[in-house]
Design an enzyme around this catalytic site. Structure first.
Site, PDB file in Angstrom:
ATOM      1  N   ASP A  96       0.833  -1.203   0.000  1.00  0.00           N
ATOM      2  CA  ASP A  96       0.000   0.000   0.000  1.00  0.00           C
ATOM      3  C   ASP A  96       0.870   1.256   0.000  1.00  0.00           C
ATOM      4  O   ASP A  96       1.842   1.348   0.747  1.00  0.00           O
ATOM      5  CB  ASP A  96      -0.851  -0.038   1.286  1.00  0.00           C
ATOM      6  N   GLU A 101       1.127  -0.563  -5.305  1.00  0.00           N
ATOM      7  CA  GLU A 101       0.046   0.414  -5.414  1.00  0.00           C
ATOM      8  C   GLU A 101       0.682   1.782  -5.456  1.00  0.00           C
ATOM      9  O   GLU A 101       0.948   2.414  -4.440  1.00  0.00           O
ATOM     10  CB  GLU A 101      -0.925   0.311  -4.230  1.00  0.00           C
TER      11      GLU A 101
HETATM   12  C1  GLC Z   1      -4.004   3.369  -0.178  1.00  0.00           C
HETATM   13  C2  GLC Z   1      -5.414   2.849  -0.048  1.00  0.00           C
HETATM   14  C3  GLC Z   1      -6.313   3.958   0.366  1.00  0.00           C
HETATM   15  C4  GLC Z   1      -5.816   4.521   1.648  1.00  0.00           C
HETATM   16  C5  GLC Z   1      -4.353   4.909   1.557  1.00  0.00           C
HETATM   17  C6  GLC Z   1      -3.780   5.124   2.899  1.00  0.00           C
HETATM   18  O1  GLC Z   1      -3.866   4.288  -1.159  1.00  0.00           O
HETATM   19  O2  GLC Z   1      -5.829   2.291  -1.258  1.00  0.00           O
HETATM   20  O3  GLC Z   1      -7.629   3.519   0.484  1.00  0.00           O
HETATM   21  O4  GLC Z   1      -6.557   5.673   1.950  1.00  0.00           O
HETATM   22  O5  GLC Z   1      -3.577   3.896   1.007  1.00  0.00           O
HETATM   23  O6  GLC Z   1      -3.550   3.881   3.533  1.00  0.00           O
HETATM   24  C1  GLC Z   2      -3.211   9.231  -3.360  1.00  0.00           C
HETATM   25  C2  GLC Z   2      -2.129   8.260  -3.249  1.00  0.00           C
HETATM   26  C3  GLC Z   2      -2.611   6.855  -3.432  1.00  0.00           C
HETATM   27  C4  GLC Z   2      -3.855   6.596  -2.630  1.00  0.00           C
HETATM   28  C5  GLC Z   2      -4.870   7.642  -2.815  1.00  0.00           C
HETATM   29  C6  GLC Z   2      -6.012   7.429  -1.884  1.00  0.00           C
HETATM   30  O1  GLC Z   2      -3.631   9.315  -4.676  1.00  0.00           O
HETATM   31  O2  GLC Z   2      -1.127   8.518  -4.199  1.00  0.00           O
HETATM   32  O3  GLC Z   2      -1.614   5.981  -3.048  1.00  0.00           O
HETATM   33  O4  GLC Z   2      -4.437   5.416  -3.043  1.00  0.00           O
HETATM   34  O5  GLC Z   2      -4.311   8.879  -2.559  1.00  0.00           O
HETATM   35  O6  GLC Z   2      -7.032   8.292  -2.228  1.00  0.00           O
END
Ligand code: GLC
Ligand code: GLC
Length: 651
Positions: free
Chosen positions: A299, A341
């Site tokens: 993540d 991600e």
């Molecule tokens: C990732 C998850 C998102 C979350 C963020 C912080 O981007 O997909 O839902 O808010 O990480 O953990």
């Molecule tokens: C931002 C981050 C991504 C996360 C997202 C959550 O775009 O880059 O990692 O999933 O916020 O909204």
């Protein structure tokens, strides 16, 4: 610092110093599991110099480097000893077939445990449904212990070894993983490793002033350093708090202090410049792998390393650390696959993807440009991106998706857009207006997410069906628009199912689930519009999935046909894709090839029928007889016409 040219020699020396000490430490375990120890040391020898180099890249200038190195190897060995036999067998199987995920049989899905089926027992009961859909990879979103109330959908983890008790226990997860495996489904979980919740034991100790644990996070007694950092930082959740830091009055004996919180104020960023953090997270990672988790979604990879004077995203040390985690996995849980991600600029997304780092990665560019093409009815940006940015290194794959639990960010490259005469900033504004339903001719019913009044930036929330026009069509329009919406849903799914890589379905989308506005009544969710596309599964509606006269049936059966198309044709394995220019801005065309087979795909993004020029039909010997999916007609002048929003595939 270790000189680069001496690194191999130093790795060798360190291993020969460390190993006897570990043997001493783990004598009883080694005695009990001699064969396991042989396997372990063989993989350790094979991967040590890589791990050592990466670890040294980040930590070798510390006086206590060797201490942490030894601590790491000892931890990895301990966790290896607790790796169950069936997973050790899976390790061997995966090592001999590291490209297993490139098969056309692969189909991914993702869901929240509670929203889909209440708890893990409920998920187990749904295995027949997953099999009916053809799922071979299921990502259960974070199910760990998390703060009550707001916890970012579980992305604020309070313990990586305990589950949220309402969902089930670690033992249940463990046995679910093996039931999945028997059903041909790989369990995928998140490794939320950029931050913990502020209720994690480490954070609790830090709050109590324990210096060892304060060093697990990035905590500052004054604004001096936070101000310096913030000069170059992007705001991720500006709605929640400006900047990247949260003030906590109780820190430093009541004098107060600032904690780095990239996301919500209750998500504390871990401090990876402290090797103890790396070592402890490596343990959590192997612990999860030993429960039977086959792939970990790493993540928020972009944010794990911070350095003053940079935007603290995608820094070289972030890559070194992920590669080091990968090396740890190769040694003690080689079956484990990493998924990155990184929702960032496409140049940066690509840098996380390699067999030595993350073997698979979300493809946020394809996702964003599919929605772009639906809005504009044009394929130029999409076609350019597929031609220029889709190809990956061998041994890696995209995870292609149209929706997940997060918002849509328009992460295309401004440079690419400008080549086509498109101004990135203006175009993003247009897309945001379009998907909020504020642009004339828009079919979408989306909501803004994290609108930033300072930069004008905004992202979009909404389910696939609502963004594709189904909500508006059902509530305000008629059958004609409903049909177009269904076609849009199937069109973009057709592309993710055939483009190459692992297609990922956000469960609910397979029956056309609409936006759920009830999140506004829940104090834990009301401020986060992403909950609009996180509805509770409606199994009554789902029961109608085989009834072609209702919406659920139309979407489900259409999708099922596309899934069958993928699974029945080996050509959809691998990731080789060639874009064909159709001379028609509304029609995307690509060829897939695999082991001597080929398929040619046309996707018409216009609401009207479009023709495929004769030249292309001749050049690629396309004929209505070799049609695998979709409907088409031959015109008098031997051209092929594609129906509005149709997805047409020839063998
Ligand atoms: C990732 C998850 C998102 C979350 C963020 C912080 O981007 O997909 O839902 O808010 O990480 O953990
Ligand atoms: C931002 C981050 C991504 C996360 C997202 C959550 O775009 O880059 O990692 O999933 O916020 O909204």
């Amino acid at each position: 610092m270790i000189e680069r040219q001496n690194i191999e020699r130093e790795a060798h020396r360190s291993l020969h110093r460390v190993l006897p000490r570990i043997e001493e430490m783990l004598r009883p375990e080694i005695k009990k599991d001699g064969q396991g120890w042989m396997q372990f040391t063989s993989r350790l020898h094979e991967n040590f110099s890589r791990l050592f180099t990466l670890y040294a890249d980040v930590y070798s200038d510390r006086y206590d480097f060797f201490f942490y190195l030894e601590d790491l190897i000892a931890s990895i060995a301990r966790l290896w000893f607790s790796r169950p036999q069936d997973l050790r067998e899976l390790d061997i199987a995966r090592e001999s077939n590291p490209r297993w995920f490139e098969s056309n049989q692969m189909l991914g899905a993702v869901c929240y445990v509670d929203l889909l089926a209440e708890n893990l027992e409920g998920i187990r009961n749904r295995i027949p449904y997953f099999k009916e859909l053809g799922i071979t990879y299921l990502h259960l979103m974070p199910l760990f212990k998390a703060p009550e109330g707001e916890n970012d959908g579980g992305y604020a983890v309070s313990s990586y070894r305990e589950l949220n008790p309402t969902l089930g226990s670690m033992e249940e997860l463990n046995s679910l993983a093996s039931d999945f495996r028997k059903a041909g489904i790989s369990l995928v979980l998140d490794l939320v490793f950029n931050h913990t919740s502020d209720e994690h034991l480490w954070a609790e100790r830090a709050k109590a002033g324990d210096e060892e644990y304060m060093d697990f996070y990035r905590i500052f007694p004054s604004r001096e350093l936070p101000d310096l950092y913030e000069r170059n930082l992007r705001e991720i959740f500006p709605d929640e708090h400006p900047g990247a830091f949260t003030f906590l009055p109780t820190l430093f004996n009541g004098r107060g202090g600032w904690v780095w919180t990239t996301f919500h104020s209750y998500q504390w960023d871990l401090n990876y410049s402290n090797p103890a953090v790396f070592n402890r997270m490596a343990e959590e990672m192997l612990f999860l792998a030993n429960q039977g988790v086959e792939a970990l979604r790493l993540d928020a990879v972009a944010f794990i390393w911070k350095q003053i004077g940079t935007n603290c995203e995608n820094l070289p040390q972030a890559h070194a650390l992920i590669k080091a985690f990968n090396a740890v996995a190769r040694i003690a849980a080689p079956a484990l696959t990493f998924k990155s991600e990184a929702i960032v600029h496409p140049d940066d997304v690509a840098k996380y993807i390699s067999p030595e780092e993350c073997q698979i990665s979300y493809n946020p560019l394809l996702m964003a440009l599919l929605w772009n093409s639906l809005a504009t009815r044009k394929v130029r940006l999409l076609s350019q991106a597929l031609a220029k940015r889709f190809k990956l290194k061998p041994g890696t794959a995209w995870v292609n998706y149209v929706r997940v639990h997060d918002d849509i960010g328009w992460t295309f490259s401004d440079e690419d857009a400008s080549i086509l005469g498109v101004n990135g900033y203006d175009h993003r504004r247009f897309l945001n207006e379009f998907y909020r339903g504020r642009f004339a001719g828009s079919f979408a019913r989306g909501l803004p997410f994290q609108e930033n009044p300072v930069t004008g930036d905004c992202r979009i929330s909404g389910t696939c069906a609502s963004l594709a026009g189904l909500e508006k069509a059902l509530r305000e329009e008629g059958e004609n628009e409903v049909e177009l919406a269904v076609r849009r849903i199937l069109l973009i799914h057709g592309i993710i199912l055939t483009a190459g890589g692992i297609p990922l379905i956000y469960l609910g989308d397979e029956i056309g689930a609409l936006n759920d506005y009830t999140y506004r009544d829940d104090p834990a969710h009301e401020r986060d519009s992403r909950w609009v596309h996180r509805p509770r599964a409606d199994w009554e509606k789902c029961a109608k999935r085989n009834d072609p006269s209702c919406i659920e049936g139309r979407v489900y059966q259409g999708l099922q046909r596309l899934i069958n198309l993928r699974k029945e044709n080996q050509v959809f394995s691998g990731g080789e894709l060639e874009v064909i220019r159709t001379e028609n801005d509304h029609v995307l065309c690509y060829i897939r090839r695999y082991m001597g087979k080929r398929a040619i795909i046309f996707a018409n993004f216009a609401d009207s029928a479009q023709g495929i020029p004769l030249r292309i039909c001749e050049q690629y010997s396309i004929h209505t007889k070799t049609i695998l999916h979709g409907s088409s007609k031959m015109t008098d002048c031997n051209e092929i016409t594609i129906d509005p929003l149709d997805f047409l595939v020839f063998g």
